[in-house]
Write a protein that holds these residues in place. Sequence first.
Motif, PDB file in Angstrom:
ATOM      1  N   GLN A   1       0.828  -1.202   0.000  1.00 59.85           N
ATOM      2  CA  GLN A   1       0.000   0.000   0.000  1.00 59.85           C
ATOM      3  C   GLN A   1       0.867   1.258   0.000  1.00 59.85           C
ATOM      4  O   GLN A   1       0.608   2.209  -0.754  1.00 59.85           O
TER       5      GLN A   1
ATOM      6  N   ASN B   1       2.440   1.868  -3.416  1.00 62.52           N
ATOM      7  CA  ASN B   1       1.517   2.416  -4.409  1.00 62.52           C
ATOM      8  C   ASN B   1       1.110   3.855  -4.100  1.00 62.52           C
ATOM      9  O   ASN B   1       0.929   4.652  -5.025  1.00 62.52           O
TER      10      ASN B   1
ATOM     11  N   ASP C   1       7.330  -3.510  -8.429  1.00 63.36           N
ATOM     12  CA  ASP C   1       5.964  -4.038  -8.565  1.00 63.36           C
ATOM     13  C   ASP C   1       5.968  -5.554  -8.681  1.00 63.36           C
ATOM     14  O   ASP C   1       5.194  -6.256  -8.019  1.00 63.36           O
TER      15      ASP C   1
ATOM     16  N   HIS D   1       3.444  -7.963 -18.449  1.00 64.92           N
ATOM     17  CA  HIS D   1       3.920  -7.258 -17.262  1.00 64.92           C
ATOM     18  C   HIS D   1       5.442  -7.151 -17.264  1.00 64.92           C
ATOM     19  O   HIS D   1       5.995  -6.062 -17.102  1.00 64.92           O
TER      20      HIS D   1
ATOM     21  N   TYR E   1      -1.688   3.450 -10.073  1.00 65.80           N
ATOM     22  CA  TYR E   1      -1.175   3.152  -8.726  1.00 65.80           C
ATOM     23  C   TYR E   1      -2.192   3.495  -7.638  1.00 65.80           C
ATOM     24  O   TYR E   1      -2.203   2.877  -6.570  1.00 65.80           O
TER      25      TYR E   1
ATOM     26  N   TYR F   1      -5.353   2.955  -8.168  1.00 66.41           N
ATOM     27  CA  TYR F   1      -6.191   1.758  -8.273  1.00 66.41           C
ATOM     28  C   TYR F   1      -5.583   0.600  -7.490  1.00 66.41           C
ATOM     29  O   TYR F   1      -6.288  -0.093  -6.739  1.00 66.41           O
ATOM     30  N   TYR F   2      -4.281   0.366  -7.648  1.00 65.63           N
ATOM     31  CA  TYR F   2      -3.606  -0.700  -6.914  1.00 65.63           C
ATOM     32  C   TYR F   2      -3.708  -0.489  -5.404  1.00 65.63           C
ATOM     33  O   TYR F   2      -3.923  -1.428  -4.638  1.00 65.63           O
TER      34      TYR F   2
ATOM     35  N   THR G   1      -7.421  -1.197  -4.256  1.00 67.91           N
ATOM     36  CA  THR G   1      -7.765  -2.629  -4.274  1.00 67.91           C
ATOM     37  C   THR G   1      -7.001  -3.375  -3.182  1.00 67.91           C
ATOM     38  O   THR G   1      -7.507  -4.375  -2.655  1.00 67.91           O
ATOM     39  N   ALA G   2      -5.804  -2.887  -2.832  1.00 65.87           N
ATOM     40  CA  ALA G   2      -5.040  -3.525  -1.752  1.00 65.87           C
ATOM     41  C   ALA G   2      -5.711  -3.325  -0.400  1.00 65.87           C
ATOM     42  O   ALA G   2      -5.494  -4.105   0.532  1.00 65.87           O
TER      43      ALA G   2
ATOM     44  N   LYS H   1     -11.798  -0.398 -13.651  1.00 72.51           N
ATOM     45  CA  LYS H   1     -10.587  -1.085 -14.122  1.00 72.51           C
ATOM     46  C   LYS H   1     -10.585  -1.227 -15.643  1.00 72.51           C
ATOM     47  O   LYS H   1      -9.563  -1.011 -16.310  1.00 72.51           O
TER      48      LYS H   1
END
Length: 306
Positions: A80, A83, A141, A174, A211, A213-214, A217-218, A226
């Motif tokens: 977290q 990000n 990442d 990725h 980031y 968004y990441y 969601t975390a 998304k």
Amino acid sequence: MSIEFSVDRPFGIYLYDYFDKAYTTVVGSPATEFTFVQGYTPLSTLPEVLVGCITYFTIIFGGRALMNNSKPLPCKFFFQIHNVLLTLVSGALLALLFEQLFPQLYRHGLYYTICSEKAWTPQLELIYYLNYLVKWWELVDTGFLVIKKKKLGKLKRIHVRFGIDWNSISEFLHYFHHSMTMALCYTQLVGKTTVSWVPIILNLTVHVLMYYYYFRTATGAKIWWKKYLTTLQIIQFVIDLVVIYTVTWSYFAFTYYSDFLPNFGTCAGTESAAAFGCAILTSYLFLFINFYRMTYNQKKQQKKDL
């Protein structure tokens, strides 16, 4: 602190002054003294980039092998923080970049800003270099994915119709994207490609959202947009390619075939940097289109099968 909006101060204050103070505190010298010099500036040589890419893949695949018989390591808090920081740093670089580019665009127009050698200023060079360093940071990442033992593709089904393994496609995208973006930023720094700001400003915009968004969601949040983030990434590469191919065409037409091919004039940057940039951005576009198609077509197919 006085707020006065102008061409040189699109945010009402001159952000670069505050950045210069922070930079001086950390580095010990003013931002105005920075110059990117191959072999002197940290991570400024091709061998360093190659070693970085090789080390990245070695750690990723070696780490996955070591984690085969181990439980995922708890790293939610650090993920977290990672990000959040990347969201803030990407946003700060985006604001600094816009502040430097807006006066050029307003006073000199688009062609000057994307092609003139004079448009490559010391301030922009430092921002480009910091963006390049952030690409090294973003390699972390994948490290989080390894220690969390998280597969990039959440869909477990194999695309039997096409004989394609979804997880393999997703993981290749990725790994390739992370490593090659770092290499791409390096080549454009070395080549002093003035048009660099177009893909960089679009990439930073996407990364602020990505980031964030990441991070959300975390924390367990369900984010509904998304799909639109992936669409935005595809639009980003389409715009990149339209601009990059246009200026590359103009450079080669002006330099070698000006007598019979239409062009806008020359454009700053080396030919090798232009060729590498065109190749990488083209591959990104096709990879992300395929990612989008397979992700959302497969979800539709799963819904039909239920």
